[in-house]
Design an enzyme around this catalytic site. Structure first.
Site, short mmCIF file in Angstrom:
data_model
loop_
_atom_site.label_atom_id
_atom_site.label_comp_id
_atom_site.label_asym_id
_atom_site.label_seq_id
_atom_site.Cartn_x
_atom_site.Cartn_y
_atom_site.Cartn_z
N LYS A 1 -10.51 -1.68 10.30
CA LYS A 1 -10.92 -2.67 9.42
C LYS A 1 -10.87 -3.78 10.54
O LYS A 1 -10.45 -4.67 9.35
CB LYS A 1 -9.18 -2.46 8.97
CG LYS A 1 -9.02 -1.18 7.88
CD LYS A 1 -7.66 -1.53 6.76
CE LYS A 1 -7.32 -0.85 6.06
NZ LYS A 1 -8.10 -0.43 4.78
N GLN B 1 -4.51 -5.89 6.72
CA GLN B 1 -5.41 -6.60 6.24
C GLN B 1 -4.98 -7.53 7.63
O GLN B 1 -6.25 -8.88 7.08
CB GLN B 1 -5.11 -6.52 4.85
CG GLN B 1 -5.14 -5.46 3.66
CD GLN B 1 -6.64 -5.32 4.07
OE1 GLN B 1 -7.78 -5.55 3.98
NE2 GLN B 1 -7.05 -3.75 3.46
N ASP C 1 3.45 -4.46 8.46
CA ASP C 1 1.55 -3.78 7.87
C ASP C 1 0.30 -5.24 7.89
O ASP C 1 0.27 -5.48 6.82
CB ASP C 1 1.67 -3.31 6.20
CG ASP C 1 0.75 -2.34 6.73
OD1 ASP C 1 -0.58 -2.52 6.91
OD2 ASP C 1 0.63 -1.31 5.34
N HIS D 1 0.75 -0.80 -0.37
CA HIS D 1 0.09 -0.17 0.52
C HIS D 1 1.20 0.96 -0.09
O HIS D 1 1.94 1.08 0.61
CB HIS D 1 -0.27 0.10 1.27
CG HIS D 1 -2.06 1.31 1.19
ND1 HIS D 1 -1.26 2.43 1.38
CD2 HIS D 1 -3.16 0.71 1.09
CE1 HIS D 1 -2.92 2.99 1.51
NE2 HIS D 1 -3.54 2.29 1.44
N CYS E 1 -4.48 2.18 -3.85
CA CYS E 1 -3.72 2.69 -3.25
C CYS E 1 -2.18 2.05 -2.96
O CYS E 1 -1.20 1.92 -2.24
CB CYS E 1 -3.91 2.99 -1.78
SG CYS E 1 -5.14 4.41 -1.40
#
Ligand SMILES: Cc1ncc(COP(=O)(O)O)c(C=O)c1O
Length: 407
Positions: free
Chosen positions: A226, A203, A200, A122, A364
């Protein structure tokens, strides 16, 4: 059709009572943000209605209660991730967390050092490192990803061994394609080299519920919204010694020990990274989200999502002209596809007329789209509150859309 207990959970999400143009909402955009159960909405409302006070400041009862409730959520997310409370810093989201880490680690970067990323990232996990590279003379290198958008693990491990990066920063799961990366294997390769590992987890927090002690990364970032929580809140985990050694990123009230015009001394982590009034209501709401998730059997949620995802992949694959991107075998339940040469905006706009909420565009991840040789995709992303009816409605609407476009 066996719908499993997740069918009941859908009733916890008031948004599904909403109709758009007289059609029930078919929400397939959970990678962008998840819907909120009424427990979260209620917790935020109750905070403002009967508990509202600033934290860490007042001696009055309400402020003390707010502080206790706020700090308890730090404990909850620490428990969720299997780390210590003092290793959690609240931020405004994964983006802010990555900026904080990249800025902080710049101190350790020198001319020619390698920051290893992947083409799947991202923008939030690219630009802060580009800025760090500009500041320090370090350079960015990329892990190998094939033409389908799948990380090539064997070559990736070989590249880590040969480049000996100072920092590896990769997504646990791709937001654009849903691929789950074998970050444990990458972290394992980095351990031998003292490479600092940043994951990261925007997700992965909801879908994979990772145990960070097992994963053994140095940093992990997440966004509350999220994972059923409110927007404008996120955080990071940092291995304490490393975290505490990072320099102050933003400064102001509450993160200090003493301030005078001859100098300021800072509190240890996590406080030194949390200046100003935090998103207290957001944290309280996220606490309710974590409680909600912790009361559920994660495996059954995951199995439900995966069953829906497999149905989606099968049904999409049966439609002539659809090209699915990414790895459909290790995936958090996000599918990205193109239809012939049709523009993704046209498809998404027509799907919207059926009450179907999907994301279209570059997500993104412009470098990933360039790598795949496309401008963008249609992205369908699932969460446990989706059901088979959502999939059926989406496929029917897509077929209808395609026949309109083919006219
Ligand atoms: C993989 C990934 N990283 C980072 C981010 C940025 O998260 P936020 O916008 O919540 O800061 C996102 C958001 O879509 C994401 O999917």
């Amino acid at each position: 059709m066996n719908e499993n207990p997740c069918t009941q959970l859908r009733h916890d999400f008031p948004i599904f009572e909403v109709s758009l143009d007289d059609q029930p909402l078919c929400y397939l955009d959970s990678a962008a943000t998840t819907q909120k159960p009424h427990q979260v909405i209620q917790a935020v409302k109750e905070f403002y209605q009967s508990q509202n006070a600033n934290v860490h400041r007042g001696l009055h009862t309400l402020s003390e209660q707010a502080t206790i409730a706020y700090e308890a959520v730090r404990g909850k997310i620490a428990q969720f991730l299997n780390v210590q409370s003092r290793e959690i810093v609240w931020t405004s989201g994964a983006t802010a967390s990555l900026n904080l880490i990249a800025y902080g680690l710049s101190e350790r970067l020198n001319e020619g050092d390698v920051i290893l990323l992947s083409p799947l990232e991202h923008h939030a996990n690219i630009i802060p490192w580009q800025l760090a590279a500009q500041r320090t003379g370090a350079r960015i290198e990329l892990l190998p990803v094939d033409t389908q958008g799948i990380l090539q693990l064997k070559q990736a491990k070989a590249l880590i061994a040969s480049l000996k990066p100072k920092v590896l920063s990769v997504c646990h799961a791709s937001n654009a394609l849903g691929n789950i990366n074998d970050v444990a294997a990458l972290i394992g390769s980095c351990k031998k080299l003292d490479t600092i590992t940043v994951i990261d987890g925007a997700q992965s927090l909801l879908h994979l519920r990772p145990d960070l002690q097992q994963l053994d990364c140095d940093f992990y970032v997440f966004s509350a919204h999220k994972a059923l929580g409110p927007t404008g809140l996120g955080g990071l985990y940092g291995r304490y010694e490393l975290l505490n050694a990072l320099p102050v990123y933003q400064s102001g009230g509450e993160m200090i020990d003493t301030v005078s015009f001859t100098g300021t001394t800072f509190r240890p982590a996590p406080e030194k990274f949390e200046p100003g009034t935090p998103n207290i209501a957001g944290v309280i709401g996220f606490g309710a989200a974590l409680e909600y998730l912790m009361a559920l059997e994660h495996d059954s949620l995951f199995q439900h999502e995966q069953a829906l995802y497999r149905t989606l992949v099968e049904q999409l694959s049966d439609i002539d002209g659809i090209r699915i991107w990414g790895d459909t075998t290790h995936n958090v339940g996000t599918i990205s596809f193109s239809y012939k040469k049709e523009h993704h905006y046209d498809l998404a706009t027509l799907l919207n007329t059926h009450g179907i909420a999907v994301r279209s565009g570059h997500h993104c991840t412009q470098p990933l789209m360039a790598h795949l040789g496309i401008e963008g995709t249609i992205r369908v992303s699932l969460a446990f509150y989706n059901n088979h009816q959502d999939i059926c409605r989406f496929i029917a609407a897509l077929k209808d859309t395609i026949s309109l476009l083919e006219e």
